[in-house]
Design a protein around this motif. Structure first.
Motif, mmCIF file in Angstrom:
data_model
loop_
_atom_site.group_PDB
_atom_site.id
_atom_site.type_symbol
_atom_site.label_atom_id
_atom_site.label_comp_id
_atom_site.label_asym_id
_atom_site.label_seq_id
_atom_site.Cartn_x
_atom_site.Cartn_y
_atom_site.Cartn_z
ATOM 1 N N ASP A 13 0.900 -1.316 -0.162
ATOM 2 C CA ASP A 13 0.470 0.179 0.202
ATOM 3 C C ASP A 13 1.297 1.018 -0.067
ATOM 4 O OD1 ASP A 13 -2.142 -2.022 0.096
ATOM 5 O OD2 ASP A 13 -2.493 -2.013 2.549
ATOM 6 N N ARG A 14 1.702 1.434 -0.376
ATOM 7 C CA ARG A 14 2.892 2.117 -0.977
ATOM 8 C C ARG A 14 3.396 2.490 -2.405
ATOM 9 N NH1 ARG A 14 7.280 3.349 4.497
ATOM 10 N NH2 ARG A 14 5.777 4.455 4.738
ATOM 11 N N VAL A 15 3.766 3.680 -2.277
ATOM 12 C CA VAL A 15 3.685 3.947 -4.492
ATOM 13 C C VAL A 15 5.320 4.023 -4.129
ATOM 14 C CG1 VAL A 15 3.434 5.014 -6.016
ATOM 15 C CG2 VAL A 15 1.806 3.848 -5.068
ATOM 16 N N TYR A 16 6.380 3.715 -4.904
ATOM 17 C CA TYR A 16 7.442 3.693 -5.217
ATOM 18 C C TYR A 16 7.365 4.019 -5.912
ATOM 19 C CZ TYR A 16 7.912 1.646 -0.264
ATOM 20 O OH TYR A 16 7.745 1.191 0.542
ATOM 21 N N PRO A 17 8.458 5.379 -6.571
ATOM 22 C CA PRO A 17 8.419 5.886 -7.886
ATOM 23 C C PRO A 17 9.825 5.635 -8.333
ATOM 24 C CG PRO A 17 8.509 7.694 -6.418
ATOM 25 C CD PRO A 17 8.387 6.828 -5.970
ATOM 26 N N LEU A 18 10.213 4.712 -9.052
ATOM 27 C CA LEU A 18 11.579 3.940 -10.081
ATOM 28 C C LEU A 18 11.950 5.041 -11.399
ATOM 29 C CD1 LEU A 18 11.269 0.279 -9.142
ATOM 30 C CD2 LEU A 18 11.938 2.112 -7.548
ATOM 31 N N THR A 19 12.944 5.162 -11.762
ATOM 32 C CA THR A 19 13.650 5.281 -12.960
ATOM 33 C C THR A 19 14.467 3.892 -13.210
ATOM 34 O OG1 THR A 19 13.742 7.227 -11.803
ATOM 35 C CG2 THR A 19 14.594 6.751 -14.187
ATOM 36 N N ILE A 20 13.944 3.404 -14.692
ATOM 37 C CA ILE A 20 14.811 1.973 -14.636
ATOM 38 C C ILE A 20 14.628 1.788 -16.265
ATOM 39 C CG2 ILE A 20 13.842 0.625 -12.375
ATOM 40 C CD1 ILE A 20 11.512 0.024 -14.704
ATOM 41 N N GLU A 21 15.824 0.430 -16.699
ATOM 42 C CA GLU A 21 15.558 0.547 -17.307
ATOM 43 C C GLU A 21 14.533 -0.329 -18.691
ATOM 44 O OE1 GLU A 21 18.292 0.982 -19.621
ATOM 45 O OE2 GLU A 21 19.367 1.890 -18.315
ATOM 46 N N GLU A 22 14.082 -0.223 -19.460
ATOM 47 C CA GLU A 22 12.900 -0.507 -19.888
ATOM 48 C C GLU A 22 12.806 -2.434 -19.826
ATOM 49 O OE1 GLU A 22 10.082 -0.493 -23.965
ATOM 50 O OE2 GLU A 22 11.477 0.476 -23.916
ATOM 51 N N SER A 23 13.784 -2.635 -19.867
ATOM 52 C CA SER A 23 13.986 -4.151 -19.727
ATOM 53 C C SER A 23 13.901 -4.762 -18.459
ATOM 54 C CB SER A 23 15.483 -5.056 -20.167
ATOM 55 O OG SER A 23 15.821 -4.324 -19.845
ATOM 56 N N GLN A 24 13.605 -3.446 -17.304
ATOM 57 C CA GLN A 24 13.067 -4.552 -15.869
ATOM 58 C C GLN A 24 12.186 -3.868 -15.564
ATOM 59 O OE1 GLN A 24 16.489 -1.020 -14.558
ATOM 60 N NE2 GLN A 24 17.210 -2.799 -13.427
ATOM 61 N N GLU A 25 11.294 -3.940 -16.386
ATOM 62 C CA GLU A 25 10.161 -3.358 -15.816
ATOM 63 C C GLU A 25 9.381 -4.572 -15.750
ATOM 64 O OE1 GLU A 25 6.228 -1.094 -17.481
ATOM 65 O OE2 GLU A 25 7.554 -0.891 -18.548
ATOM 66 N N GLU A 26 8.838 -5.562 -16.594
ATOM 67 C CA GLU A 26 8.044 -6.398 -16.119
ATOM 68 C C GLU A 26 8.716 -7.564 -15.700
ATOM 69 O OE1 GLU A 26 6.771 -10.415 -18.655
ATOM 70 O OE2 GLU A 26 8.321 -10.035 -19.907
ATOM 71 N N GLY A 27 10.090 -7.418 -14.969
ATOM 72 C CA GLY A 27 10.067 -8.249 -13.771
ATOM 73 C C GLY A 27 9.486 -7.332 -12.781
ATOM 74 N N LEU A 28 10.127 -6.547 -11.871
ATOM 75 C CA LEU A 28 9.710 -5.361 -11.221
ATOM 76 C C LEU A 28 8.265 -5.225 -11.130
ATOM 77 C CD1 LEU A 28 11.670 -2.095 -11.629
ATOM 78 C CD2 LEU A 28 12.117 -4.042 -9.702
ATOM 79 N N ARG A 29 7.187 -5.362 -12.103
ATOM 80 C CA ARG A 29 5.687 -5.435 -11.947
ATOM 81 C C ARG A 29 5.432 -6.870 -11.562
ATOM 82 N NH1 ARG A 29 4.025 -0.232 -12.835
ATOM 83 N NH2 ARG A 29 4.735 0.017 -14.631
ATOM 84 N N LYS A 30 5.937 -8.088 -12.325
ATOM 85 C CA LYS A 30 5.930 -9.235 -11.483
ATOM 86 C C LYS A 30 6.336 -9.397 -9.526
ATOM 87 C CE LYS A 30 6.466 -12.120 -15.434
ATOM 88 N NZ LYS A 30 6.231 -12.910 -16.857
ATOM 89 N N ALA A 31 7.606 -8.924 -9.537
ATOM 90 C CA ALA A 31 8.061 -8.690 -8.519
ATOM 91 C C ALA A 31 6.936 -8.708 -7.284
ATOM 92 C CB ALA A 31 9.364 -8.186 -8.574
ATOM 93 N N SER A 32 6.718 -7.282 -7.886
ATOM 94 C CA SER A 32 5.635 -6.662 -6.741
ATOM 95 C C SER A 32 4.517 -7.164 -6.468
ATOM 96 C CB SER A 32 5.163 -5.259 -7.996
ATOM 97 O OG SER A 32 4.163 -4.431 -6.791
ATOM 98 N N LYS A 33 4.001 -7.871 -7.872
ATOM 99 C CA LYS A 33 2.469 -8.055 -7.426
ATOM 100 C C LYS A 33 3.014 -9.441 -6.733
ATOM 101 C CE LYS A 33 0.106 -6.701 -11.794
ATOM 102 N NZ LYS A 33 -0.283 -7.619 -13.059
ATOM 103 N N LYS A 34 3.839 -10.181 -6.268
ATOM 104 C CA LYS A 34 4.205 -11.336 -5.943
ATOM 105 C C LYS A 34 4.113 -11.192 -3.981
ATOM 106 C CE LYS A 34 7.263 -15.823 -5.771
ATOM 107 N NZ LYS A 34 9.076 -16.158 -6.620
ATOM 108 N N ILE A 35 5.177 -9.916 -3.827
ATOM 109 C CA ILE A 35 5.242 -9.052 -2.614
ATOM 110 C C ILE A 35 3.728 -9.367 -2.351
ATOM 111 C CG2 ILE A 35 6.235 -7.941 -1.423
ATOM 112 C CD1 ILE A 35 8.554 -7.197 -3.492
#
Length: 97
Positions: A13-35
């Motif tokens: 329930d907290r939002v974290y703004p990130l600046t990432i490489e485009e190739s990292q987006e899918e992995g980060l979103r999946k990790a967030s959902k898994k958490i």
């Protein structure tokens, strides 16, 4: 050089703004959902009221999974190496007869 992407990831329930490489987006979103899924499971199965405790348990579970994969991989590598040594010995015995 790939372009940087600005995204917002929600964890516990907290939002974290990130600046990432485009190739990292899918992995980060999946990790967030898994958490978040893991958090819900801990909250449902255990009497945990503090988000920090739940996040600590999530971190422990992820770290344990990573460590176990490394242990399993190391054991599999050792087994494969032993098989290759045995095969090499058998081939050497056949060649030098």
């Amino acid at each position: 050089m790939s372009e940087k992407l600005k995204i917002k990831i929600s964890i516990a329930d907290r939002v974290y703004p990130l600046t990432i490489e485009e190739s990292q987006e899918e992995g980060l979103r999946k990790a967030s959902k898994k958490i978040d899924t893991m958090i819900k499971e801990f909250e449902q199965n255990y009497a945990v009221r503090d988000k920090q405790d739940v996040l600590a348990m999530c971190a422990l579970q992820f770290a344990a999974q990573t460590e176990q994969k490394q242990i399993d991989s190391s054991q599999e590598n050792e087994i494969a190496l032993n098989r290759l040594r045995n095969l090499d010995k058998k081939l050497s015995d056949l060649l030098y007869k």
